[in-house]
Design a protein around this motif. Structure first.
Motif, PDB file in Angstrom:
ATOM      1  N   GLU A 589      31.189 108.591  62.562  1.00 31.80           N
ATOM      2  CA  GLU A 589      32.216 108.641  61.528  1.00 31.80           C
ATOM      3  C   GLU A 589      31.607 108.422  60.140  1.00 31.80           C
ATOM      4  O   GLU A 589      32.113 108.948  59.145  1.00 31.80           O
ATOM      5  CB  GLU A 589      33.288 107.595  61.815  1.00 31.80           C
ATOM      6  CG  GLU A 589      34.047 107.867  63.107  1.00 31.80           C
ATOM      7  CD  GLU A 589      34.990 106.731  63.464  1.00 31.80           C
ATOM      8  OE1 GLU A 589      35.913 106.483  62.673  1.00 31.80           O
ATOM      9  OE2 GLU A 589      34.797 106.104  64.513  1.00 31.80           O
ATOM     10  N   ASP A 624      37.611 113.153  69.798  1.00 30.09           N
ATOM     11  CA  ASP A 624      38.889 112.648  69.314  1.00 30.09           C
ATOM     12  C   ASP A 624      39.830 112.462  70.498  1.00 30.09           C
ATOM     13  O   ASP A 624      40.238 113.428  71.140  1.00 30.09           O
ATOM     14  CB  ASP A 624      39.451 113.655  68.300  1.00 30.09           C
ATOM     15  CG  ASP A 624      40.811 113.234  67.781  1.00 30.09           C
ATOM     16  OD1 ASP A 624      41.223 112.102  68.045  1.00 30.09           O
ATOM     17  OD2 ASP A 624      41.452 114.057  67.099  1.00 30.09           O
ATOM     18  N   ALA A 639      42.148 116.585  70.457  1.00 26.18           N
ATOM     19  CA  ALA A 639      42.543 117.395  69.308  1.00 26.18           C
ATOM     20  C   ALA A 639      42.896 118.801  69.778  1.00 26.18           C
ATOM     21  O   ALA A 639      42.202 119.394  70.604  1.00 26.18           O
ATOM     22  CB  ALA A 639      41.415 117.446  68.282  1.00 26.18           C
ATOM     23  N   GLU A 673      34.682 117.969  59.972  1.00 24.22           N
ATOM     24  CA  GLU A 673      34.643 117.193  61.203  1.00 24.22           C
ATOM     25  C   GLU A 673      33.776 117.908  62.218  1.00 24.22           C
ATOM     26  O   GLU A 673      33.458 119.087  62.066  1.00 24.22           O
ATOM     27  CB  GLU A 673      36.043 116.975  61.757  1.00 24.22           C
ATOM     28  CG  GLU A 673      36.744 118.260  62.137  1.00 24.22           C
ATOM     29  CD  GLU A 673      38.126 117.962  62.669  1.00 24.22           C
ATOM     30  OE1 GLU A 673      38.392 118.346  63.816  1.00 24.22           O
ATOM     31  OE2 GLU A 673      38.917 117.350  61.943  1.00 24.22           O
ATOM     32  N   ASP A 676      34.886 119.176  68.845  1.00 23.24           N
ATOM     33  CA  ASP A 676      35.335 118.293  69.921  1.00 23.24           C
ATOM     34  C   ASP A 676      35.241 118.975  71.276  1.00 23.24           C
ATOM     35  O   ASP A 676      35.746 118.488  72.261  1.00 23.24           O
ATOM     36  CB  ASP A 676      36.781 117.863  69.653  1.00 23.24           C
ATOM     37  CG  ASP A 676      37.244 116.785  70.604  1.00 23.24           C
ATOM     38  OD1 ASP A 676      36.433 115.895  70.919  1.00 23.24           O
ATOM     39  OD2 ASP A 676      38.398 116.839  71.046  1.00 23.24           O
ATOM     40  N   HIS A 692      45.224 116.635  65.167  1.00 27.46           N
ATOM     41  CA  HIS A 692      44.383 115.646  65.819  1.00 27.46           C
ATOM     42  C   HIS A 692      45.157 114.973  66.945  1.00 27.46           C
ATOM     43  O   HIS A 692      46.379 115.091  67.041  1.00 27.46           O
ATOM     44  CB  HIS A 692      43.888 114.625  64.808  1.00 27.46           C
ATOM     45  CG  HIS A 692      42.806 115.157  63.917  1.00 27.46           C
ATOM     46  ND1 HIS A 692      42.435 114.552  62.747  1.00 27.46           N
ATOM     47  CD2 HIS A 692      42.009 116.254  64.032  1.00 27.46           C
ATOM     48  CE1 HIS A 692      41.451 115.227  62.178  1.00 27.46           C
ATOM     49  NE2 HIS A 692      41.187 116.273  62.941  1.00 27.46           N
ATOM     50  N   SER A 693      44.425 114.252  67.770  1.00 29.06           N
ATOM     51  CA  SER A 693      45.010 113.745  69.016  1.00 29.06           C
ATOM     52  C   SER A 693      46.174 112.802  68.789  1.00 29.06           C
ATOM     53  O   SER A 693      47.147 112.806  69.560  1.00 29.06           O
ATOM     54  CB  SER A 693      43.927 113.046  69.841  1.00 29.06           C
ATOM     55  OG  SER A 693      43.397 111.929  69.140  1.00 29.06           O
ATOM     56  N   LYS A 715      44.018 105.148  69.402  1.00 28.98           N
ATOM     57  CA  LYS A 715      43.071 106.225  69.075  1.00 28.98           C
ATOM     58  C   LYS A 715      41.655 105.660  69.125  1.00 28.98           C
ATOM     59  O   LYS A 715      41.403 104.542  68.672  1.00 28.98           O
ATOM     60  CB  LYS A 715      43.380 106.793  67.691  1.00 28.98           C
ATOM     61  CG  LYS A 715      42.502 107.976  67.277  1.00 28.98           C
ATOM     62  CD  LYS A 715      42.941 108.514  65.917  1.00 28.98           C
ATOM     63  CE  LYS A 715      42.007 109.598  65.396  1.00 28.98           C
ATOM     64  NZ  LYS A 715      42.069 110.832  66.181  1.00 28.98           N
ATOM     65  N   ASP A 742      43.676 102.340  65.700  1.00 26.34           N
ATOM     66  CA  ASP A 742      42.455 103.134  65.807  1.00 26.34           C
ATOM     67  C   ASP A 742      41.262 102.206  66.002  1.00 26.34           C
ATOM     68  O   ASP A 742      41.424 101.010  66.265  1.00 26.34           O
ATOM     69  CB  ASP A 742      42.292 104.062  64.597  1.00 26.34           C
ATOM     70  CG  ASP A 742      42.065 103.313  63.287  1.00 26.34           C
ATOM     71  OD1 ASP A 742      41.728 102.117  63.330  1.00 26.34           O
ATOM     72  OD2 ASP A 742      42.207 103.930  62.214  1.00 26.34           O
TER      73      ASP A 742
END
Length: 764
Positions: A589, A624, A639, A673, A676, A692-693, A715, A742
């Motif tokens: 990240e 993700d 995702a 990003e 995934d 996103h998820s 998350k 998260d």
């Protein structure tokens, strides 16, 4: 003369004395009448006596007034009082002893002191002791031992001092009891004085004394002294070896403990179940499955494998070493299962949540723990404080609020809610699940609060954006005399940061150093930097970093970079980025944060450089993942996931919400990003995924829960800015509270606001 009937005692026939002509209570000697009751006559008119002891009052009623009674006749009655813990019966016998004058015998009075202590009445024992005209060392020892048994070690030590002042010499048993009192008080200084007394009179080398000293020093945290006491024992028995091996485990020296275990075997001392349990515990601490299996073999060799404590330890070893299938096999094969066994299974699964390699495995372990807890409830056994504290921790990790509320109700019903460990776990569970009001209620209702309780509640207020409540709670904590620690001050400084309370933050930062002597660590500096960044005071933030006594870490540089991006100071942002790259961070990240900054500034050479570093550092692709629990079932999302049967409905709902959000002022934010796709090579794209998820998990929750229900999503990575912004609008449009936890923090979205203060230092 007719033949006498036989007595059926323990299945073996016995005959009464030949001179007994008639079986009646009056003709049988008194000591025999204390040991049985007549049963109803059989069909042929005969009867047998069972071995059911008479009630104390019934037994005493058999004596005619004035009948002389030998002191030994009271022994079975007093023993029965101990077994039944019947204080009233003990008092009745005491009165009868006084009536017959037998109380003047030291044996009887000492027995009464011992019985009162074992019946949980130390006041009665002391009152009797103080009236005795003569006391011997056995009487003194009975009182000292009784105080230790009744958790009154201070009184035990005071009585020991009086014993010495009286000129009476203590025995080994007396000194052993006093050392136990020192253990209970964690009083190593007093223990050393008793040790000196033992050296003076030459009894230190006796095995039992050496064992007691070994345990004392271990409990008081002095492993070195414990080992010395062990070495000085000339004739070490299995208790000696077990004490020192256990001491090594209690004090964290696993290698020494296992070395001593090997020495014990080499000296042909056969371990018992407690020795093997301690050795297995050391293997658990090391997570050394190979060595643990060898000790498992020893358990079989010495015939201890069937012992329940050993079985529990073996099972827990396999759990700690993530051999879950083997642990379950052992559990399922157990003929007898104790509460310790159940607790080991629950705690083992709870720990596996932290050790799991991925999020799905972690949550699978958590729900297995919940299943084990349900089986425990159905087994007929009642959970204890360890069961409740472990399972509440599991609920915290899973955001399983429904199960947590059920367990809360169970703790109230069982009476364990009053335990500080359980109530603290309950406060933490409600905080982690985003239920700050319920956490507050649970905290207020606590009968006893520890530093952990205060800190947990304070941190909860900070995480939920209730800075004023957090600071007020901190002042209340100080007012009642609870001393804060490093973690407490992290919560206080974080609360000040959320509220932009710069002066207060600086005041508490200085208080931590000057008043409490706590040296600031990286987390404290991160809170201060975060606060300056939130206020847009970037120059102050960088100046504060320069004052640190150590180099900033990845988190602090990331906070500065995020702040520079938010407030448009690209020069300082690039400086922070260069310092961050020098650290070669491992978090994926962090690299996304850097890429976003360089791409938005169109510094393509730097973009290429960051990608090269990622390749050289073998930074994997970002995965993700989000999940939501509904009615005891967990649903996972990736995702752009379209694998769910309600995908069409979920995507339609999201598109509708985003359109409405746009009318309210929502502006999509696109960022870089990583791919995934698990089966593709790592790649970097410049366009954000459509959904996103966490968005998909939220949509699924909105569809499958009733109106007004709070949505709780977990998350595995940090929320991106776009999702964070859009979910704020979702909370307005759906009139729902949405909680997303998260990898960095808890976000509680209500009426378009987030508890994080709308500034996520590591938002992508």
């Amino acid at each position: 003369m007719a033949s006498l009937p036989s007595l059926a005692i323990s299945g073996t026939p016995h005959r009464l004395d030949a001179d007994v002509r008639k079986l009646s209570p009056a003709s049988v000697p008194f000591e025999r009448r204390l040991s049985y009751q007549r049963s109803p006559p059989t069909a042929d008119g005969s009867w047998e006596a069972s071995v059911q002891p008479l009630d104390a009052r019934e037994a005493l009623a058999l004596l005619r007034e004035g009948t002389g009674v030998e002191s030994a006749f009271y022994v079975p009655l007093l023993q029965q009082c101990v077994e039944t813990r019947s204080l009233p019966d003990a008092q009745v016998i005491h009165a009868h002893i006084i009536k017959t004058g037998t109380h003047e015998e030291a044996f009887v009075s000492t027995s009464l002191v011992d019985v009162y202590m074992k019946c949980g009445a130390p006041h009665h024992a002391r009152k009797l002791f103080d009236t005795l005209p003569r006391r011997n060392v056995v009487t003194w020892t009975a009182l000292i031992t009784g105080y230790v048994r009744n958790s009154e070690p201070e009184n035990a030590i005071l009585v020991f001092v009086r014993l010495l002042e009286s000129g009476c010499y203590p025995t080994n048993y007396t000194l052993g009891a006093v050392l136990s009192a020192c253990c209970a008080r964690y009083s190593i200084e007093l223990g050393r004085q008793v040790h000196g007394y033992m050296v003076k009179y030459g009894i230190e080398s006796e095995t039992s004394m050496g064992n007691s000293l070994c345990s004392l020093y271990s409990k008081c945290g002095s492993l070195e002294s414990s080992v010395k006491a062990f070495r000085r024992i000339p004739n070490k028995n299995v208790i000696s070896w077990t004490s020192i091996i256990s001491a090594c485990g209690d004090n964290g020296d696993t290698e020494l403990g296992l070395t001593l275990f090997a020495d014990m075997l080499s000296e042909d001392v056969e371990p018992n179940e407690y020795t093997l349990t301690s050795a297995l515990s050391l293997c658990c601490m090391l997570q050394d499955l190979s060595l643990g299996k060898q000790i498992h073999s020893f358990c079989i060799k010495f015939g201890c494998e069937s012992q329940l404590p050993v079985k529990n330890s073996i099972m827990y070893l396999y759990l700690k070493c993530e051999e879950i299938n083997e642990a379950r096999r052992l559990f399922n094969e157990m003929d007898t299962v104790s509460l310790i066994t159940w607790n080991a299974m629950i705690a083992g699964h709870a720990q596996m949540m932290n050790l799991a390699k991925d999020d799905m495995a972690a949550h699978h372990s958590g729900f297995e723990a919940l299943k084990v807890f349900q089986k425990l409830n159905r087994s007929g056994m009642k959970p204890d404080l360890y069961s409740f504290s472990s399972i509440l921790t599991v609920c915290s990790g899973l955001l399983a609020i429904e199960q947590g509320e059920q367990i809360h109700a169970q703790t109230i019903k069982s009476g364990y809610l009053s335990d500080v460990v359980v109530s603290s776990a309950l406060v933490n569970m409600y905080n982690k699940c985003g239920c700050i009001d319920d956490a507050t209620k649970a905290f207020v209702e606590m009968s006893t609060r520890t530093l952990i309780s205060w800190t947990s509640m304070l941190t909860g207020y900070s995480q939920h954006g209730r800075s004023k409540e957090a600071i007020q709670l901190f002042e209340d904590m100080r007012l009642v005399g609870v001393r804060p620690n490093q973690i407490t001050f992290v919560g206080v400084l974080s609360a000040c940061s959320h509220a932009g309370m710069v002066d207060e933050a600086e005041y508490y930062f200085n208080m931590m150093k000057n008043e409490y002597g706590i040296k600031p660590v990286m987390d404290h500096y991160a809170c201060m930097v975060d606060m300056f960044v939130r206020q847009g005071r970037l120059e102050d933030a960088f100046a504060f970093v320069k004052k640190m006594n150590f180099e900033p870490n990845e988190i602090i540089w990331s906070i500065l970079i995020a702040g520079c991006r938010s407030h448009g100071n690209v020069d300082l942002g690039f400086y922070a980025a260069e310092r961050l790259l020098e650290l070669k961070p491992k978090g994926i990240e962090t690299y996304i944060l850097l890429l976003n900054m360089y791409i938005s500034a169109e510094r393509w050479q730097d973009v290429s450089r960051v990608r090269k570093v990622m390749k050289n550092e073998n930074i994997g692709s970002i995965r993700d993942r989000s999940w939501i629990s509904i009615k005891d079932k967990v649903y996972f999302f990736r995702a752009n996931d379209r694998s769910h049967r309600q995908s069409a409905e979920m995507y339609a709902l999201l598109e509708s919400l985003l359109q409405k959000a746009t009318c309210l002022g929502y502006v999509p934010y696109k960022s870089v990003e990583l791919s995934d796709k698990e089966d593709e090579e790592n790649s970097v794209g410049s366009a954000a995924a459509t959904h996103h998820s966490e968005r998909l998990a939220i949509a699924f929750g909105l569809i499958n829960t009733t109106e007004g229900t709070t949505i709780r999503v977990v998350k595995n990575i940090t929320m991106c800015r776009d999702c964070h912004n859009s979910v704020k609008f979702f909370s307005i449009l759906t009139k729902r509270e949405i909680i997303v936890r998260d990898s960095k923090r808890l976000h509680r979205f209500t009426d378009g606001r987030c508890s994080c203060g709308d500034f996520g230092a590591l938002l992508l």
